[in-house]
Scaffold this active site. Structure first.
Site, mmCIF file in Angstrom:
data_model
loop_
_atom_site.group_PDB
_atom_site.id
_atom_site.type_symbol
_atom_site.label_atom_id
_atom_site.label_comp_id
_atom_site.label_asym_id
_atom_site.label_seq_id
_atom_site.Cartn_x
_atom_site.Cartn_y
_atom_site.Cartn_z
ATOM 1 N N TYR A 150 -6.458 -2.248 -6.231
ATOM 2 C CA TYR A 150 -6.342 -3.703 -6.294
ATOM 3 C C TYR A 150 -5.568 -4.145 -7.539
ATOM 4 O O TYR A 150 -5.786 -5.227 -8.077
ATOM 5 C CB TYR A 150 -7.731 -4.352 -6.285
ATOM 6 C CG TYR A 150 -8.389 -4.327 -4.927
ATOM 7 C CD1 TYR A 150 -8.244 -5.384 -4.044
ATOM 8 C CD2 TYR A 150 -9.142 -3.234 -4.523
ATOM 9 C CE1 TYR A 150 -8.845 -5.364 -2.791
ATOM 10 C CE2 TYR A 150 -9.748 -3.195 -3.278
ATOM 11 C CZ TYR A 150 -9.591 -4.262 -2.416
ATOM 12 O OH TYR A 150 -10.183 -4.239 -1.177
ATOM 13 N N SER A 151 -4.649 -3.326 -7.981
ATOM 14 C CA SER A 151 -3.960 -3.570 -9.241
ATOM 15 C C SER A 151 -3.011 -4.759 -9.162
ATOM 16 O O SER A 151 -2.072 -4.782 -8.357
ATOM 17 C CB SER A 151 -3.182 -2.314 -9.644
ATOM 18 O OG SER A 151 -2.307 -2.585 -10.707
#
Length: 314
Positions: free
Chosen positions: A74-75
């Protein structure tokens, strides 16, 4: 890439300087604190906030070469890099922590990266922890191109730190204290270096561990030759660690959204604002202090009260 495209400001047209928005909030004003929001989330729709500031000089240095970088599933950093590649026309590779994710459907964050043309490469967690070692980087370059330009996780390197000094310079004479949530520390390292004498920076780490002060000092040493003394960290408001929230934090963020009609991102921004209110209530700021809180962006992320999602990353 053409010479014109390398002029990132012309190509992407970021909103620089970002707006500084006064906020009337009696919870702060009754303690003599004037709250301002530095709306870095409005810099660019695809590269908001510190992502633009940290990537701009790195992308100019890459000069059209493939950019290889790192992050969790989920960067925000991976998404911003992928978006920059699409907008400017260069290849991107995202090295994602967790080889078990390779056989799963892409989550919305990674799906956005892929839609923007990023090539995703999943590696096991043990190897990911060694991502900065020459042997691991050599293997990645052998696979994805010897000319690949490597940007570290979170985008924090000396070029990123230099890019973030502009944030401090934009606030000269406008605030006594500038607050920012911290993941890898690059934004705070540059922000503090860009402030005027008498101003100070205050960081709110969103991860546990107590390691960030050392990393910020190392970034400042590497970039400027010495670490500054005009910044501090308050480690009390990570709410259990990255991607963790608490009922109290969620209630505060919900209330702030209603009061000010502003979406509050939970992993970074909410923790910073929550910490600032606690400090105001503790009397940490002298009467009349102007505090600028940097809104670093709106994240697409998952939070949990009981613990971090295993694949989340900054």
């Amino acid at each position: 890439m053409t010479e014109e495209a390398l002029d990132l400001a012309a190509a992407l047209r970021p909103r620089i300087p970002s707006p500084l928005q006064p906020v009337e909030d009696e919870r702060f004003t009754r303690h003599g604190v004037r709250l301002l929001l530095k709306r870095d989330d409005l810099i660019h729709p695809a590269l908001p906030g510190n992502k633009w500031r940290k990537l701009a000089l790195n992308l100019r240095e890459a000069a059209g070469r493939p950019v290889l970088t790192f992050g969790g599933a989920y960067s925000n950093h991976l998404r911003a890099t992928a978006a920059a590649g699409r907008l400017l026309g260069f290849p991107t590779v995202g090295v994602v922590r967790g080889d078990e994710l390779a056989d799963r459907p892409l989550n919305p964050s990674l799906a956005r990266c892929a839609a923007d043309g990023m090539r995703l490469h999943f590696i096991d967690r043990a190897t990911y922890r060694r991502k900065a070692e020459p042997e691991v980087l050599a293997h990645l370059r052998e696979r994805f191109g010897e000319d690949a330009y490597v940007v570290p996780e979170g985008g924090s390197n000396s070029l990123a730190v230099r890019g973030c000094t502009e944030l401090g310079r934009e606030l000269h004479g406008l605030a006594d204290v500038v607050a920012v949530a911290c993941g890898t520390g690059g934004t705070l390292a540059g922000l503090a270096a860009g402030l005027a004498p008498g101003q100070r920076a205050l960081g709110f780490p969103v991860l546990r561990g107590g390691f960030l002060a050392r990393e910020i000092r190392e970034l400042q040493h590497a970039t400027f030759g010495a670490a500054g003394d005009n910044w501090a960290l308050d480690e009390r408001f990570h709410c259990g660690g990255y991607a963790r929230t608490t009922p109290a934090l969620d209630a505060f963020a919900d209330d702030f959204e209603v009061r000010h009609r502003l979406p509050v991102e939970r992993l970074y921004v909410a923790k910073m604002l929550y910490g600032l209110l606690a400090l105001a209530e503790e009397g940490a700021f002298p009467e009349g202090t102007a505090v600028a809180a940097v809104v670093t962006g709106q994240a697409l992320a998952v939070t949990t009260r009981s613990g971090p999602h295993d694949s989340l990353s900054r």
